[in-house]
Every structure is written in structure tokens, then in C-alpha cells.
Write a protein that holds these residues in place. Structure first.
Motif, PDB file in Angstrom:
ATOM      1  N   ASN A   1      43.302  55.736 -20.909  1.00 39.26           N
ATOM      2  CA  ASN A   1      43.372  54.376 -20.499  1.00 39.26           C
ATOM      3  C   ASN A   1      42.115  53.673 -20.845  1.00 39.26           C
ATOM      4  O   ASN A   1      42.032  52.346 -21.342  1.00 39.26           O
ATOM      5  CB  ASN A   1      43.801  54.284 -18.953  1.00 39.26           C
ATOM      6  CG  ASN A   1      45.184  54.361 -18.982  1.00 39.26           C
ATOM      7  OD1 ASN A   1      45.859  54.177 -19.861  1.00 39.26           O
ATOM      8  ND2 ASN A   1      45.991  54.361 -17.755  1.00 39.26           N
ATOM      9  N   ASN A   2      40.927  54.110 -20.264  1.00 39.74           N
ATOM     10  CA  ASN A   2      39.632  53.280 -20.160  1.00 39.74           C
ATOM     11  C   ASN A   2      38.758  54.142 -19.896  1.00 39.74           C
ATOM     12  O   ASN A   2      38.592  55.235 -19.574  1.00 39.74           O
ATOM     13  CB  ASN A   2      39.758  52.010 -19.181  1.00 39.74           C
ATOM     14  CG  ASN A   2      38.878  50.946 -19.393  1.00 39.74           C
ATOM     15  OD1 ASN A   2      38.141  51.220 -20.442  1.00 39.74           O
ATOM     16  ND2 ASN A   2      38.956  49.968 -18.879  1.00 39.74           N
ATOM     17  N   PHE A   3      37.268  53.646 -19.979  1.00 36.64           N
ATOM     18  CA  PHE A   3      36.082  54.031 -19.558  1.00 36.64           C
ATOM     19  C   PHE A   3      35.580  53.222 -18.411  1.00 36.64           C
ATOM     20  O   PHE A   3      35.414  52.047 -18.604  1.00 36.64           O
ATOM     21  CB  PHE A   3      34.980  54.450 -20.580  1.00 36.64           C
ATOM     22  CG  PHE A   3      35.523  55.348 -21.600  1.00 36.64           C
ATOM     23  CD1 PHE A   3      35.137  56.463 -21.931  1.00 36.64           C
ATOM     24  CD2 PHE A   3      36.579  54.814 -22.629  1.00 36.64           C
ATOM     25  CE1 PHE A   3      35.527  57.486 -22.582  1.00 36.64           C
ATOM     26  CE2 PHE A   3      36.996  55.766 -23.674  1.00 36.64           C
ATOM     27  CZ  PHE A   3      36.335  57.081 -23.489  1.00 36.64           C
ATOM     28  N   GLU A   4      35.116  54.017 -17.610  1.00 38.71           N
ATOM     29  CA  GLU A   4      34.160  52.978 -16.580  1.00 38.71           C
ATOM     30  C   GLU A   4      32.846  53.883 -15.908  1.00 38.71           C
ATOM     31  O   GLU A   4      32.978  55.156 -15.879  1.00 38.71           O
ATOM     32  CB  GLU A   4      35.070  52.965 -15.201  1.00 38.71           C
ATOM     33  CG  GLU A   4      36.535  52.263 -15.485  1.00 38.71           C
ATOM     34  CD  GLU A   4      37.413  52.399 -14.406  1.00 38.71           C
ATOM     35  OE1 GLU A   4      37.308  52.903 -13.467  1.00 38.71           O
ATOM     36  OE2 GLU A   4      38.544  51.764 -14.436  1.00 38.71           O
ATOM     37  N   PHE A   5      32.072  52.833 -15.642  1.00 39.11           N
ATOM     38  CA  PHE A   5      30.814  53.575 -14.703  1.00 39.11           C
ATOM     39  C   PHE A   5      31.192  53.424 -13.267  1.00 39.11           C
ATOM     40  O   PHE A   5      31.749  52.456 -12.739  1.00 39.11           O
ATOM     41  CB  PHE A   5      29.707  52.954 -14.959  1.00 39.11           C
ATOM     42  CG  PHE A   5      28.901  53.386 -16.033  1.00 39.11           C
ATOM     43  CD1 PHE A   5      27.912  54.301 -15.836  1.00 39.11           C
ATOM     44  CD2 PHE A   5      28.975  52.837 -17.298  1.00 39.11           C
ATOM     45  CE1 PHE A   5      27.228  54.604 -17.008  1.00 39.11           C
ATOM     46  CE2 PHE A   5      28.288  53.202 -18.419  1.00 39.11           C
ATOM     47  CZ  PHE A   5      27.498  54.296 -18.051  1.00 39.11           C
ATOM     48  N   HIS A   6      31.256  54.555 -12.342  1.00 35.91           N
ATOM     49  CA  HIS A   6      31.713  54.764 -11.037  1.00 35.91           C
ATOM     50  C   HIS A   6      30.188  54.964 -10.226  1.00 35.91           C
ATOM     51  O   HIS A   6      29.514  55.806 -10.443  1.00 35.91           O
ATOM     52  CB  HIS A   6      32.555  55.939 -10.918  1.00 35.91           C
ATOM     53  CG  HIS A   6      33.818  55.388 -11.110  1.00 35.91           C
ATOM     54  ND1 HIS A   6      35.009  56.556 -10.994  1.00 35.91           N
ATOM     55  CD2 HIS A   6      34.318  54.435 -11.875  1.00 35.91           C
ATOM     56  CE1 HIS A   6      36.035  55.872 -11.799  1.00 35.91           C
ATOM     57  NE2 HIS A   6      35.778  54.676 -12.059  1.00 35.91           N
ATOM     58  N   ALA A   7      30.203  54.300  -8.965  1.00 33.12           N
ATOM     59  CA  ALA A   7      29.071  54.529  -7.870  1.00 33.12           C
ATOM     60  C   ALA A   7      29.294  56.112  -7.485  1.00 33.12           C
ATOM     61  O   ALA A   7      30.447  56.489  -6.989  1.00 33.12           O
ATOM     62  CB  ALA A   7      28.982  53.618  -7.160  1.00 33.12           C
ATOM     63  N   VAL A   8      28.585  57.148  -7.337  1.00 31.04           N
ATOM     64  CA  VAL A   8      28.730  58.070  -6.934  1.00 31.04           C
ATOM     65  C   VAL A   8      29.138  58.244  -5.454  1.00 31.04           C
ATOM     66  O   VAL A   8      29.840  58.976  -5.162  1.00 31.04           O
ATOM     67  CB  VAL A   8      27.413  58.897  -6.800  1.00 31.04           C
ATOM     68  CG1 VAL A   8      27.355  60.254  -6.049  1.00 31.04           C
ATOM     69  CG2 VAL A   8      26.995  59.355  -8.537  1.00 31.04           C
ATOM     70  N   ASN A   9      28.511  57.309  -4.479  1.00 24.11           N
ATOM     71  CA  ASN A   9      28.854  57.133  -3.192  1.00 24.11           C
ATOM     72  C   ASN A   9      30.069  56.201  -2.799  1.00 24.11           C
ATOM     73  O   ASN A   9      30.453  56.046  -1.704  1.00 24.11           O
ATOM     74  CB  ASN A   9      27.603  56.722  -2.496  1.00 24.11           C
ATOM     75  CG  ASN A   9      26.466  57.726  -2.512  1.00 24.11           C
ATOM     76  OD1 ASN A   9      26.780  59.138  -2.719  1.00 24.11           O
ATOM     77  ND2 ASN A   9      25.395  57.273  -2.446  1.00 24.11           N
ATOM     78  N   ASP A  10      30.285  55.522  -3.763  1.00 20.20           N
ATOM     79  CA  ASP A  10      31.424  54.487  -3.780  1.00 20.20           C
ATOM     80  C   ASP A  10      32.507  54.430  -4.816  1.00 20.20           C
ATOM     81  O   ASP A  10      32.231  53.754  -5.676  1.00 20.20           O
ATOM     82  CB  ASP A  10      30.901  53.050  -3.336  1.00 20.20           C
ATOM     83  CG  ASP A  10      31.933  52.179  -2.903  1.00 20.20           C
ATOM     84  OD1 ASP A  10      33.248  52.654  -2.938  1.00 20.20           O
ATOM     85  OD2 ASP A  10      31.680  50.970  -2.568  1.00 20.20           O
ATOM     86  N   PRO A  11      33.482  55.505  -4.957  1.00 18.45           N
ATOM     87  CA  PRO A  11      34.296  55.316  -6.334  1.00 18.45           C
ATOM     88  C   PRO A  11      35.060  53.991  -6.347  1.00 18.45           C
ATOM     89  O   PRO A  11      35.532  53.840  -7.423  1.00 18.45           O
ATOM     90  CB  PRO A  11      35.377  56.594  -5.818  1.00 18.45           C
ATOM     91  CG  PRO A  11      35.306  56.576  -4.422  1.00 18.45           C
ATOM     92  CD  PRO A  11      33.961  56.526  -4.055  1.00 18.45           C
TER      93      PRO A  11
END
Length: 228
Positions: free
Chosen positions: A159-169
Motif C-alpha cells: 500500500n505505502n511506505f511510512e516513517f513511524h515514531a518508535v514511541n508513537d505509532p
């Protein structure tokens, strides 16, 4: 192990045979197969003797099962393990687990009929489908974009690529553009959004069934960006 098998034996002997009971028993057996046939680090030394002990315990408490729980297992490795246990192919299962304990970089990856698999040389051991494996092999700046070139081995649609915050998905940065060619993806993020991005963010790939997998990016560096 024994306490679980006793509990499952009670359910098997005292509840009517129907789909709901089959699914209940199969789900618990799925966990037990993972722990006692496939995992190595459970405090019970892995080896052929452990596999024999597990099989003998299964026969003692659940030898009168009227269905094959394997049909409800989701993972191919657990289906293979159950099949080997049923046939008492302990050496085959032992070798299979040992091989899959190796780092993925040491395994052979092969595309067969448009699906990706880990395969053993000579096809001595069963091949295992690859769900999602993704690794960035190049990163560069292009105008207002930070561009990642990513190799993806998957049997799922992306679907897509995303950068996620480790402590806040729920805190994420979505790709602005994704270009696919075979199993390679060119993924563009707004450069401004990635400026000074901390190590508390990781790059993830999202499949069409909402599986979330980490993209390995440690091998790519670029002096013009802090995204590592």
C-alpha cells in the motif's frame, strides 16, 4: 506444555465435535507447535529428544483427535512441523529448524511462480514463503524529495511506505510518491518533513492487509540528510 495439553484433552473429551471446538484446539496447538517444535530459546534444550518428547505428549493427551489441526495453521513452518511430528520425522524437523535459525542473509531467496521463498540447496528441505522482507540499498536527494530505493521481497500487495515514531505509532510521515518496477521501489518523501529526523523514527512498509514491516535502512547513508 503438559498443563496445556491436559486442558486441551479435557476440552476435546467433554465438548461436542464441531467447527468451534476444532478452531479452539487448533489455535492452542498452533502456539504449542511454535514453542516446542520450532523455537530454540524456551529454556528446554532444542534437539531430537525434545521433539520426541513433544510428540509423545501429544499422542498421550490428544491421540484421539478426530480432525487435523494443521488445516487451521496460518504459518507454513508450523504446518511443516506438525506434518513431521505426525510422521515422526524428527531428524527432518530438526534440520529444518536449524536451517531456519540462520540469519536471513545466509539463506537463498528465490522467486517461484511469482511468489518469493526461502529455499534450501537441492530442495532437500521444504521451501518457506516470504511474507515481507525490505531493504533500502540507495538513498539520495532529488529536488525537494528524499528518495529511497528499496528492494522488497513479498507475497503481499504494497500500500505505502511510512516513517513511524518508535514511541508513537500514530505519528507518521507518509511517502509522497511510490514507483514500482518488479521488486524494486523508488520511494519519495518530502525532504522538508525528514529534515533533522531523529533515530526515534523508523521506515516501515504497509501491505494491503495492513501488515506493518520495518525496512532495513542502516546500510544507506547520505551526507545531505540526517535520516539514517
Amino acid at each position: 506444555m503438559i498443563s496445556w495439553l491436559r486442558a486441551l484433552a479435557f476440552v476435546n473429551q467433554n465438548f461436542p465435535n464441531d467447527i468451534s471446538k476444532e478452531r479452539f484446539l487448533a489455535r492452542r496447538l498452533d502456539w504449542l507447535v511454535l514453542d516446542f517444535a520450532l523455537r530454540r530459546n524456551i529454556g528446554y534444550k532444542f534437539g531430537i529428544e525434545r521433539l520426541k518428547d513433544f510428540k509423545n505428549s501429544l499422542d498421550k493427551y490428544l491421540g484421539d483427535l478426530t480432525f487435523n489441526p494443521q488445516k487451521y495453521f496460518k504459518e507454513e513452518a508450523r504446518k511443516i512441523a506438525w506434518s513431521d511430528l505426525r510422521q515422526r520425522h524428527f531428524l527432518h524437523l530438526y534440520l529444518f529448524v536449524n536451517w531456519h535459525s540462520h540469519r536471513e542473509s545466509l539463506k537463498i531467496k528465490k522467486k517461484i511462480n511469482n511468489l518469493y521463498y526461502f529455499v534450501f540447496p537441492g530442495n532437500i528441505l521444504p521451501k518457506i514463503p516470504i511474507n515481507v522482507r525490505a531493504s533500502a540499498y540507495k538513498m539520495h536527494i532529488e529536488n525537494n524529495f528524499s528518495v529511497f530505493e528499496i528492494e522488497v521481497l513479498t507475497n503481499e500487495e504494497i500500500n505505502n511506505f511510512e516513517f513511524h515514531a518508535v514511541n508513537d505509532p500514530f505519528k507518521s510521515i507518509k511517502a509522497q510518491e511510490v514507483i514500482k518496477k518488479d521488486n524494486k521501489f523508488i520511494v519519495k518523501f518530502a525532504r522538508k518533513e525528514l529534515e533533522n529526523l531523529s533515530e526515534n523514527y523508523g521506515l516501515h512498509i504497509i501491505s494491503n492487509i495492513y501488515h506493518d514491516h520495518i525496512v532495513e535502512i542502516s546500510k544507506v547513508t547520505n551526507k545531505n540528510t540526517n535520516v539514517i
